[in-house]
Design a protein around this motif. Sequence first.
Motif, PDB file in Angstrom:
ATOM      1  N   TYR A 151     -14.366 -25.208  -3.509  1.00 46.73           N
ATOM      2  CA  TYR A 151     -14.099 -26.123  -2.403  1.00 46.73           C
ATOM      3  C   TYR A 151     -14.664 -27.496  -2.752  1.00 46.73           C
ATOM      4  N   ASN A 208     -17.392 -19.655  -3.709  1.00 49.08           N
ATOM      5  CA  ASN A 208     -17.713 -18.331  -3.209  1.00 49.08           C
ATOM      6  C   ASN A 208     -16.751 -17.322  -3.808  1.00 49.08           C
ATOM      7  N   GLY A 216     -13.483 -14.918   0.279  1.00 57.68           N
ATOM      8  CA  GLY A 216     -13.082 -16.201   0.837  1.00 57.68           C
ATOM      9  C   GLY A 216     -13.921 -16.665   1.990  1.00 57.68           C
ATOM     10  N   LEU A 217     -13.286 -16.913   3.133  1.00 60.08           N
ATOM     11  CA  LEU A 217     -13.961 -17.561   4.250  1.00 60.08           C
ATOM     12  C   LEU A 217     -15.002 -16.675   4.920  1.00 60.08           C
ATOM     13  N   SER A 218     -15.058 -15.406   4.613  1.00 59.59           N
ATOM     14  CA  SER A 218     -16.057 -14.533   5.226  1.00 59.59           C
ATOM     15  C   SER A 218     -17.386 -14.550   4.488  1.00 59.59           C
ATOM     16  N   GLN A 219     -17.428 -15.271   3.370  1.00 60.45           N
ATOM     17  CA  GLN A 219     -18.646 -15.364   2.580  1.00 60.45           C
ATOM     18  C   GLN A 219     -19.190 -16.778   2.627  1.00 60.45           C
ATOM     19  N   PRO A 220     -20.515 -16.912   2.536  1.00 67.26           N
ATOM     20  CA  PRO A 220     -21.062 -18.273   2.503  1.00 67.26           C
ATOM     21  C   PRO A 220     -20.670 -18.980   1.211  1.00 67.26           C
ATOM     22  N   GLN A 221     -20.599 -20.294   1.285  1.00 62.60           N
ATOM     23  CA  GLN A 221     -20.384 -21.109   0.105  1.00 62.60           C
ATOM     24  C   GLN A 221     -21.737 -21.463  -0.508  1.00 62.60           C
ATOM     25  N   HIS A 222     -21.712 -21.694  -1.809  1.00 69.73           N
ATOM     26  CA  HIS A 222     -22.892 -22.164  -2.512  1.00 69.73           C
ATOM     27  C   HIS A 222     -22.532 -23.493  -3.166  1.00 69.73           C
ATOM     28  N   PHE A 223     -23.386 -24.488  -2.938  1.00 69.76           N
ATOM     29  CA  PHE A 223     -23.063 -25.851  -3.312  1.00 69.76           C
ATOM     30  C   PHE A 223     -23.770 -26.301  -4.583  1.00 69.76           C
ATOM     31  N   TYR A 234     -27.412 -23.881   6.581  1.00 75.80           N
ATOM     32  CA  TYR A 234     -27.777 -24.520   5.327  1.00 75.80           C
ATOM     33  C   TYR A 234     -28.871 -25.538   5.577  1.00 75.80           C
ATOM     34  N   PHE A 263     -13.676 -24.026   6.151  1.00 74.13           N
ATOM     35  CA  PHE A 263     -14.949 -23.973   6.852  1.00 74.13           C
ATOM     36  C   PHE A 263     -15.089 -25.236   7.698  1.00 74.13           C
TER      37      PHE A 263
END
Lengths: 114, 110
Positions: A33, A94, A98-105, B36, B98
């Motif tokens: 993303y 992630n 998909g959208l059910s998991q947190p993103q990591h930046f 976050y 999101f």
Amino acid sequence: EAGVTQSPTHLIKTRGQQATLRCSPISGHTSVYWYQQALGLGLQFLLWYDEGEERNRGNFPPRFSGRQFPNYSSELNVNALELEDSALYLCASNGREGLSQPQHFGDGTRLSIL
Amino acid sequence: EDQVTQSPEALRLQEGESSSLNCSYTVSGLRGLFWYRQDPGKGPEFLFTLYSAGEEKEKERLKATLTKKESFLHITAPKPEDSATYLCAVPGNTGNQFYFGTGTSLTVIP
């Protein structure tokens, strides 16, 4: 485990030029993303890539584009740069849920337009 | 319309003064709510995932809770190193993305 990596850390361009930003996701993650975060503002969704396909794009003009490679890394291209494009560009990843998991930046690319 | 609202925008606390941050959402069929922490010039750092009303998660001085319409991030006896912007996010129902709140900027004064 290596986190999300972005390059370059900083990028300085002038109006009208083109910029390319790169992102490597966490190993095993298939979704990438892209977000824009202008100074003092919130995260604005740009693009979502999964398995090499564009899944969704935010409310940005077509001069913002990107792609995802077979190794799941991604690049964001911004053409005809404008002063208001100055911002921190964040990449996140992630897994297959998909959208059910947190993103990591990652820590972002600071793009400055002169 | 999928939407996330955080309050307050900014919060100043004395070291040791506990408080709570709020994240309210209008997404139906919640598929998760994510908290976050973001330090200046850095990317957001993932803290917690909450999936169902009544769920709680804890990490050091932070505890996140979830109801059907909002989530709270409770900060107990904060320290100056807890100073940061705290963001919450939910996956959209109508939008394939999101949705992030604009964050709460927390400053803890020694």
